[in-house]
Design a protein around this motif. Sequence first.
Motif, mmCIF file in Angstrom:
data_model
loop_
_atom_site.group_PDB
_atom_site.id
_atom_site.type_symbol
_atom_site.label_atom_id
_atom_site.label_comp_id
_atom_site.label_asym_id
_atom_site.label_seq_id
_atom_site.Cartn_x
_atom_site.Cartn_y
_atom_site.Cartn_z
ATOM 1 N N HIS A 44 29.952 35.564 42.803
ATOM 2 C CA HIS A 44 30.977 35.651 41.752
ATOM 3 C C HIS A 44 32.111 36.569 42.177
ATOM 4 C CE1 HIS A 44 30.108 39.728 40.131
ATOM 5 N NE2 HIS A 44 31.222 39.563 39.457
ATOM 6 N N GLY A 45 31.804 37.600 42.983
ATOM 7 C CA GLY A 45 32.857 38.451 43.506
ATOM 8 C C GLY A 45 33.631 37.778 44.621
ATOM 9 N N ARG A 99 34.933 44.532 29.836
ATOM 10 C CA ARG A 99 36.221 43.838 29.744
ATOM 11 C C ARG A 99 36.032 42.333 29.809
ATOM 12 N NH1 ARG A 99 40.720 41.858 29.074
ATOM 13 N NH2 ARG A 99 42.581 42.301 30.318
ATOM 14 N N LEU A 100 35.169 41.879 30.691
ATOM 15 C CA LEU A 100 34.979 40.441 30.839
ATOM 16 C C LEU A 100 34.287 39.841 29.611
ATOM 17 C CD1 LEU A 100 35.675 38.339 33.007
ATOM 18 C CD2 LEU A 100 33.303 38.453 33.752
ATOM 19 N N GLU A 101 33.536 40.656 28.891
ATOM 20 C CA GLU A 101 32.910 40.151 27.661
ATOM 21 C C GLU A 101 33.964 39.801 26.620
ATOM 22 O OE1 GLU A 101 29.571 40.699 25.985
ATOM 23 O OE2 GLU A 101 28.377 41.444 27.658
ATOM 24 N N PHE A 126 23.355 40.829 35.068
ATOM 25 C CA PHE A 126 24.298 40.633 36.166
ATOM 26 C C PHE A 126 24.379 39.163 36.570
ATOM 27 C CE2 PHE A 126 25.146 41.266 40.915
ATOM 28 C CZ PHE A 126 26.514 41.406 40.739
ATOM 29 N N LEU A 127 23.216 38.508 36.632
ATOM 30 C CA LEU A 127 23.182 37.115 37.063
ATOM 31 C C LEU A 127 23.594 36.154 35.960
ATOM 32 C CD1 LEU A 127 19.840 37.118 39.065
ATOM 33 C CD2 LEU A 127 22.034 36.379 39.976
ATOM 34 N N LYS A 182 29.349 33.964 33.710
ATOM 35 C CA LYS A 182 30.577 33.845 32.928
ATOM 36 C C LYS A 182 31.801 33.950 33.826
ATOM 37 C CE LYS A 182 33.144 35.682 29.007
ATOM 38 N NZ LYS A 182 33.145 36.591 27.847
ATOM 39 N N SER A 183 31.744 34.859 34.802
ATOM 40 C CA SER A 183 32.872 35.044 35.708
ATOM 41 C C SER A 183 33.141 33.772 36.513
ATOM 42 C CB SER A 183 32.594 36.219 36.650
ATOM 43 O OG SER A 183 33.692 36.449 37.499
ATOM 44 N N LEU A 184 32.087 33.154 37.043
ATOM 45 C CA LEU A 184 32.272 31.917 37.814
ATOM 46 C C LEU A 184 32.782 30.778 36.933
ATOM 47 C CD1 LEU A 184 29.159 32.048 40.159
ATOM 48 C CD2 LEU A 184 31.561 32.046 40.877
ATOM 49 N N ARG A 185 32.325 30.729 35.696
ATOM 50 C CA ARG A 185 32.837 29.707 34.777
ATOM 51 C C ARG A 185 34.311 29.946 34.468
ATOM 52 N NH1 ARG A 185 27.719 29.597 30.528
ATOM 53 N NH2 ARG A 185 26.465 28.029 31.654
#
Length: 246
Positions: A32-33, A86-88, A175-176, A182-185
């Motif tokens: 994801h990073g 923040r990503l939430e 984390f997973l 969510k980050s990858l989506r």
Amino acid sequence: MASFYLLPLALLPETWALGLLLLSALVLGLPHGAADLVLARRLGLPLVPFVGLYLFLAGLALGVFLLSPPLALLLFLALALFHWGRLEERGALGYLRAALVLLLPLLCHREAIEPFLRAFAGGFAPPPGLAALVLSLLLLLALREKHPLRAWGDTLGLFLLALLAHPYAALAGYFLLEHSLKSLRLVGVRGREWLWVYGGTLGGLGLALLLYPRTMDPLAAYMGAVFALTPPHLLVVELWLGLRPR
């Protein structure tokens, strides 16, 4: 209530929990990073200067880790709390959820994370009182916001996970299956873009391998690499959140 689906992770013994956390180096976690390379292309950033600046910032963080591991641990927790919360995109409640996973082990599972603390930061850890203060302040701020009961129920599930599961299992689960997924989506990696993602992932793995002789601990070496990559990753995601199409 997605976080309740993570509660079976509380049944994992320490060895399995550690294995799941280390697995995140290949599945969802580091990838994801590494999707930052895809984001750079979406944002129209020139690749060579982008990679150069990215590596420069990662190098600065790596220098902090090598010169002052306790400071690196404090910065790692602060950056992860900010980035995850923040990503939430749930205001203070999002930061509270991140803090439950990151800080509650300092209050409830200190012995379980002691080996990691020794390998990563020479045994240093933030005072439990500081962790309790941050959690309390975030809870008060979240209570002042207007969130549906479903959101609070989901947070209760995450609290139970952080309270009952081994810290490695709770961290791996969040984390997973929450942050990284969510980050990858959000990025929406497609087709051949996965080649960029896994090319960057191999770079992160290489850094972790280079750090292993210093830490002599696979988790500390992996987290050292993740810490080094967190500042540039955070900045790229912030840029994307600010400029993405609404």
